[in-house]
Design an enzyme around this catalytic site. Structure first.
Site, short mmCIF file in Angstrom:
data_model
loop_
_atom_site.label_atom_id
_atom_site.label_comp_id
_atom_site.label_asym_id
_atom_site.label_seq_id
_atom_site.Cartn_x
_atom_site.Cartn_y
_atom_site.Cartn_z
N ARG A 178 9.47 11.09 -6.04
CA ARG A 178 9.99 10.37 -7.20
C ARG A 178 8.96 9.43 -7.78
O ARG A 178 8.98 9.14 -8.97
CB ARG A 178 11.25 9.59 -6.81
CG ARG A 178 12.48 10.44 -6.59
CD ARG A 178 13.68 9.59 -6.23
NE ARG A 178 13.47 8.88 -4.97
CZ ARG A 178 14.36 8.04 -4.44
NH1 ARG A 178 15.49 7.80 -5.07
NH2 ARG A 178 14.11 7.45 -3.29
N ARG A 234 17.78 19.08 3.91
CA ARG A 234 19.17 19.47 3.76
C ARG A 234 19.21 20.87 3.16
O ARG A 234 18.41 21.21 2.28
CB ARG A 234 19.94 18.50 2.85
CG ARG A 234 20.31 17.19 3.52
CD ARG A 234 21.45 17.36 4.52
NE ARG A 234 22.01 16.10 4.98
CZ ARG A 234 21.68 15.48 6.10
NH1 ARG A 234 20.78 16.02 6.90
NH2 ARG A 234 22.26 14.35 6.45
N GLU A 263 26.56 24.85 7.04
CA GLU A 263 26.35 24.82 8.49
C GLU A 263 27.70 24.76 9.21
O GLU A 263 28.64 24.12 8.72
CB GLU A 263 25.51 23.59 8.85
CG GLU A 263 24.11 23.66 8.24
CD GLU A 263 23.23 22.46 8.60
OE1 GLU A 263 23.72 21.56 9.31
OE2 GLU A 263 22.07 22.43 8.18
N HIS A 281 19.61 22.97 13.13
CA HIS A 281 19.61 21.57 12.70
C HIS A 281 19.29 20.64 13.89
O HIS A 281 20.05 19.72 14.20
CB HIS A 281 20.95 21.19 12.08
CG HIS A 281 20.85 20.02 11.14
ND1 HIS A 281 21.63 19.89 10.02
CD2 HIS A 281 20.04 18.92 11.15
CE1 HIS A 281 21.34 18.76 9.39
NE2 HIS A 281 20.36 18.16 10.06
#
Length: 315
Positions: A178, A234, A263, A281
């Site tokens: 960003r 993610r 998931e 994960h």
């Protein structure tokens, strides 16, 4: 008497032992709290522990009229409706950076396993193909790390640790985030530019509406047939259907994935592809990371119940 805390997400009981030594825990085991506890039991609950990826909307907050603190176990908080929490005067905390090293380690592990074809190589030895001198097109020589261009998407704590590790492998590191930071890596103005430049795209960005399916068919096309994507952030950041197509059509060379859109149910097509390495994960799933995350949870809860601001608030 110890303060009562509701465990909202489903956690292995072993992860709550230390926290349970300081607080009285009411475990909803991942079910709606109103299905597990009577309204009277929930009326006095002032703090909740949740996993950041678990959806926690305003409607659930409204079933806990005394709720004033939501503490995420881990760095993520994308499942918490922050606007709803703010409207209700509920503070939200997390565990920033507590698992960054272990997540970065797994990102590098997935990249190496994918680019060096470790799983096919392992099978080649186990099934006797090596002993039988059978040729394997999957084990043809591939580019190594020196000079490889690694693009990091997201330059937070985890992204910086990934970048440092990859630089040690003699790669060129670039990033898109960003904002531009004072780092010894090349900055790109867009994800498109980073992907066109890079050989490997490391995804280390937070889940948000801005990053949902940011890695789409166009980005994968820009990586090219010798490119790889690694996701330890993610699952929502990648358009999983587009990824399956890119892997199947050899639009990209491979992928290493620790997270998925739904998931624990990744698209079935992924499990049948030989150019993919999949893990369940487990990026932050090391003993030291869990201890650090528990420290953050305990610090946040003790500060809250002591009438002080959260030590690790979501900003």
């Amino acid at each position: 008497m110890p303060e009562k805390v509701l465990i909202y997400s489903k956690f292995p009981k072993a992860l709550m032992v230390r926290i349970g030594q300081r607080f009285e825990l009411l475990d909803a085991a991942g079910k709606p709290p109103t299905e597990v506890f009577f309204a009277g039991e929930l009326s006095g609950i002032r703090a909740v522990i949740t996993a950041g990826g678990t959806a926690l909307p305003g409607s659930v907050m409204d079933t806990l009229p005394s709720l004033r603190a939501i503490v995420c176990y881990g760095t993520g908080y994308d499942g918490v409706d922050l606007a709803a929490a703010g409207e209700r005067g509920i503070a939200v905390g997390h565990s920033p950076g507590a698992n960054a090293a272990s997540v970065a380690d797994l990102a590098v592990t997935l990249m190496l396993a994918t680019t060096r074809r470790i799983l096919p190589a392992d099978e080649f030895v186990r099934d006797g193909s090596w002993a039988a001198s059978k040729p394997s097109p999957l084990l043809r020589p591939l580019p190594g790390n020196p000079g490889r261009r690694v693009g990091v998407y997201g330059m937070g704590e985890i992204g910086r640790k990934i970048a440092g590790r990859m630089a040690a492998f003699e790669t060129e590191v670039g990033y898109f985030s960003r904002s531009r930071q004072e780092l010894p890596y090349r900055y790109f103005e867009s994800l498109e530019a980073l992907s066109e430049w890079g050989d490997v795209l490391m995804i280390a960005v937070r889940a948000s509406t801005d990053t949902h399916h940011a890695v789409n068919a166009d980005i994968l096309q820009k990586l090219g047939p010798d490119g790889y994507v690694v996701n330890i952030a993610r699952g929502s950041v990648i358009d999983e259907a587009a990824l399956v197509t890119a892997l199947t059509n050899n639009t990209i060379a491979g992928a290493g994935l620790d997270v998925f859109e739904k998931e624990p149910h990744p698209q079935g097509a992924l499990t049948g592809l030989l150019n993919v390495v999949l893990t369940p994960h487990i990026g932050g799933h090391t003993a030291d990371s869990h201890a650090a995350m528990q420290d953050c949870v305990i610090a946040n809860l003790e500060a809250f119940f002591g009438g002080k601001p959260l030590v690790y608030p979501v900003r």
